[in-house]
Scaffold this motif. Structure first.
Motif, PDB file in Angstrom:
ATOM      1  N   LEU A   1       4.259  14.635  80.849  1.00 38.66           N
ATOM      2  CA  LEU A   1       3.917  13.500  81.692  1.00 38.66           C
ATOM      3  C   LEU A   1       5.108  12.572  81.851  1.00 38.66           C
ATOM      4  N   PHE A   2       5.767  12.233  80.751  1.00 33.34           N
ATOM      5  CA  PHE A   2       6.908  11.327  80.803  1.00 33.34           C
ATOM      6  C   PHE A   2       8.033  11.901  81.661  1.00 33.34           C
ATOM      7  N   PHE A   3       8.441  13.120  81.380  1.00 32.95           N
ATOM      8  CA  PHE A   3       9.553  13.688  82.130  1.00 32.95           C
ATOM      9  C   PHE A   3       9.156  14.119  83.545  1.00 32.95           C
ATOM     10  N   GLY A   4       7.873  14.392  83.770  1.00 29.72           N
ATOM     11  CA  GLY A   4       7.399  14.709  85.115  1.00 29.72           C
ATOM     12  C   GLY A   4       7.491  13.500  86.035  1.00 29.72           C
ATOM     13  N   VAL A   5       7.092  12.327  85.503  1.00 32.05           N
ATOM     14  CA  VAL A   5       7.188  11.092  86.275  1.00 32.05           C
ATOM     15  C   VAL A   5       8.654  10.776  86.564  1.00 32.05           C
ATOM     16  N   MET A   6       9.524  10.962  85.579  1.00 28.62           N
ATOM     17  CA  MET A   6      10.963  10.719  85.779  1.00 28.62           C
ATOM     18  C   MET A   6      11.517  11.664  86.858  1.00 28.62           C
ATOM     19  N   ALA A   7      11.117  12.922  86.825  1.00 27.27           N
ATOM     20  CA  ALA A   7      11.600  13.888  87.818  1.00 27.27           C
ATOM     21  C   ALA A   7      11.092  13.523  89.213  1.00 27.27           C
ATOM     22  N   LEU A   8       9.828  13.124  89.324  1.00 29.37           N
ATOM     23  CA  LEU A   8       9.279  12.718  90.611  1.00 29.37           C
ATOM     24  C   LEU A   8      10.007  11.490  91.156  1.00 29.37           C
ATOM     25  N   ALA A   9      10.285  10.510  90.299  1.00 27.64           N
ATOM     26  CA  ALA A   9      11.018   9.322  90.733  1.00 27.64           C
ATOM     27  C   ALA A   9      12.417   9.696  91.215  1.00 27.64           C
ATOM     28  N   GLY A  10      13.070  10.611  90.532  1.00 27.40           N
ATOM     29  CA  GLY A  10      14.403  11.061  90.947  1.00 27.40           C
ATOM     30  C   GLY A  10      14.368  11.755  92.293  1.00 27.40           C
ATOM     31  N   VAL A  11      13.372  12.605  92.500  1.00 26.50           N
ATOM     32  CA  VAL A  11      13.250  13.308  93.783  1.00 26.50           C
ATOM     33  C   VAL A  11      13.011  12.307  94.915  1.00 26.50           C
ATOM     34  N   LEU A  12      12.112  11.359  94.722  1.00 22.01           N
ATOM     35  CA  LEU A  12      11.836  10.359  95.750  1.00 22.01           C
ATOM     36  C   LEU A  12      13.063   9.495  96.026  1.00 22.01           C
ATOM     37  N   ARG A  13      13.786   9.136  94.992  1.00 20.86           N
ATOM     38  CA  ARG A  13      14.984   8.289  95.162  1.00 20.86           C
ATOM     39  C   ARG A  13      16.041   9.013  95.981  1.00 20.86           C
ATOM     40  N   PHE A  14      16.316  10.251  95.653  1.00 17.92           N
ATOM     41  CA  PHE A  14      17.369  10.972  96.355  1.00 17.92           C
ATOM     42  C   PHE A  14      16.916  11.504  97.714  1.00 17.92           C
ATOM     43  N   ALA A  15      15.617  11.495  97.963  1.00 17.89           N
ATOM     44  CA  ALA A  15      15.108  11.872  99.288  1.00 17.89           C
ATOM     45  C   ALA A  15      15.156  10.678 100.245  1.00 17.89           C
ATOM     46  N   GLY A  16      15.444   9.478  99.713  1.00 19.90           N
ATOM     47  CA  GLY A  16      15.576   8.293 100.561  1.00 19.90           C
ATOM     48  C   GLY A  16      14.296   7.500 100.733  1.00 19.90           C
ATOM     49  N   TRP A  17      13.241   7.850 100.035  1.00 16.23           N
ATOM     50  CA  TRP A  17      11.989   7.123 100.170  1.00 16.23           C
ATOM     51  C   TRP A  17      12.094   5.764  99.508  1.00 16.23           C
ATOM     52  N   GLN A  18      11.519   4.740 100.146  1.00 21.57           N
ATOM     53  CA  GLN A  18      11.451   3.396  99.577  1.00 21.57           C
ATOM     54  C   GLN A  18      10.057   2.857  99.792  1.00 21.57           C
ATOM     55  N   PRO A  19       9.574   2.060  98.840  1.00 22.76           N
ATOM     56  CA  PRO A  19       8.271   1.427  99.059  1.00 22.76           C
ATOM     57  C   PRO A  19       8.336   0.499 100.265  1.00 22.76           C
ATOM     58  N   ALA A  20       7.229   0.323 100.946  1.00 22.02           N
ATOM     59  CA  ALA A  20       7.201  -0.513 102.151  1.00 22.02           C
ATOM     60  C   ALA A  20       7.659  -1.940 101.868  1.00 22.02           C
ATOM     61  N   ALA A  21       7.400  -2.453 100.690  1.00 22.16           N
ATOM     62  CA  ALA A  21       7.793  -3.821 100.366  1.00 22.16           C
ATOM     63  C   ALA A  21       9.305  -3.973 100.257  1.00 22.16           C
ATOM     64  N   HIS A  22      10.027  -2.888 100.111  1.00 18.79           N
ATOM     65  CA  HIS A  22      11.474  -2.960  99.936  1.00 18.79           C
ATOM     66  C   HIS A  22      12.243  -2.583 101.198  1.00 18.79           C
ATOM     67  N   ARG A  23      11.549  -2.287 102.252  1.00 17.63           N
ATOM     68  CA  ARG A  23      12.221  -1.910 103.494  1.00 17.63           C
ATOM     69  C   ARG A  23      12.590  -3.150 104.293  1.00 17.63           C
ATOM     70  N   ASN A  24      13.734  -3.073 104.948  1.00 20.75           N
ATOM     71  CA  ASN A  24      14.143  -4.148 105.854  1.00 20.75           C
ATOM     72  C   ASN A  24      13.490  -3.900 107.201  1.00 20.75           C
ATOM     73  N   THR A  25      13.190  -4.963 107.910  1.00 22.32           N
ATOM     74  CA  THR A  25      12.655  -4.790 109.255  1.00 22.32           C
ATOM     75  C   THR A  25      13.776  -4.753 110.272  1.00 22.32           C
ATOM     76  N   GLY A  26      14.921  -5.309 109.927  1.00 24.96           N
ATOM     77  CA  GLY A  26      16.080  -5.272 110.814  1.00 24.96           C
ATOM     78  C   GLY A  26      16.877  -3.999 110.599  1.00 24.96           C
ATOM     79  N   GLU A  27      17.734  -3.686 111.555  1.00 28.15           N
ATOM     80  CA  GLU A  27      18.609  -2.522 111.453  1.00 28.15           C
ATOM     81  C   GLU A  27      19.820  -2.914 110.611  1.00 28.15           C
ATOM     82  N   VAL A  28      19.999  -2.252 109.478  1.00 27.32           N
ATOM     83  CA  VAL A  28      21.099  -2.555 108.569  1.00 27.32           C
ATOM     84  C   VAL A  28      22.324  -1.756 109.006  1.00 27.32           C
ATOM     85  N   PHE A  29      23.473  -2.443 109.074  1.00 25.96           N
ATOM     86  CA  PHE A  29      24.720  -1.777 109.442  1.00 25.96           C
ATOM     87  C   PHE A  29      25.417  -1.265 108.191  1.00 25.96           C
ATOM     88  N   THR A  30      25.691   0.022 108.181  1.00 26.12           N
ATOM     89  CA  THR A  30      26.428   0.640 107.086  1.00 26.12           C
ATOM     90  C   THR A  30      27.576   1.421 107.682  1.00 26.12           C
TER      91      THR A  30
END
Length: 191
Positions: free
Chosen positions: A25-54
């Motif tokens: 359970l512990f390492f499964g949650v860590m692996a899932l968090a890593g996959v989501l992080r590197f896939a670019g997923w972000q929670p809706a509360a952390h998304r910008n509504t404006g277009e960010v320039f990079t």
């Protein structure tokens, strides 16, 4: 030697399986968090509504001039964020509505409103004058030229400039002011 009873063997195996389940359970949650992080997923509360320039658009070499001829330095030590409006000439009713909305957003910053200024590039309509945070800038084609998609056919975009003079975000014409307020509130928390 003591022989292990079937009950003791069952209890030992149950304890081992519990430990394996907790480990999984512990390492499964860590692996899932890593996959989501590197896939670019972000929670809706952390998304910008404006277009960010990079990367951010560097406007440090283009310090604006106020409409009265005085220089307007970026002054990073003051920690002032800027909301820049660069309307096309002849913008009237749309610009008045936009300016009133930006003034409301600025007022909602409360005690942090002193760290935000609204810059207007060019001559605003007469109804736009008089807002406390408004700084009217002289028309500057070189500054206007570095703003991405400034001449949007849909209307007037709005930009966010950090204290150093980097254009970091763009809001497309017709954007929701609540999104700008949310993004700016997050930026104002940065030290």
């Amino acid at each position: 030697m003591n022989a292990i009873t079937p009950e003791q063997l069952k209890a030992r195996n149950r304890g081992r399986w519990t430990l394996v389940a907790l480990f999984g359970l512990f390492f499964g949650v860590m692996a899932l968090a890593g996959v989501l992080r590197f896939a670019g997923w972000q929670p809706a509360a952390h998304r910008n509504t404006g277009e960010v320039f990079t990367p951010a658009v560097d406007a440090r070499a283009l310090p604006p001039t106020l409409a009265n001829g005085q220089p307007y330095p970026w002054n990073p030590d003051a920690h002032v964020w800027r909301i820049l409006v660069a309307p096309a000439p002849g913008c009237a009713a749309e610009c008045v509505t936009l300016s009133q909305g930006l003034d409301k957003v600025w007022q909602l910053f409360g005690h942090r409103a002193d760290n935000v200024e609204i810059l207007w590039l060019g001559t605003p309509p007469a109804e736009v004058q008089g807002f406390p945070a408004l700084r009217v800038l002289a028309p500057q084609p070189n500054l206007r030229a570095v703003l991405p998609a400034v001449d949007d056919a849909a209307g007037t975009p709005v930009y966010v400039i950090d204290p150093n003079g980097f254009v970091i975000m763009r809001y497309a014409p017709g954007f929701e002011l609540a999104g700008l307020r949310k993004d700016m509130a997050t930026l104002l928390k940065l030290k």
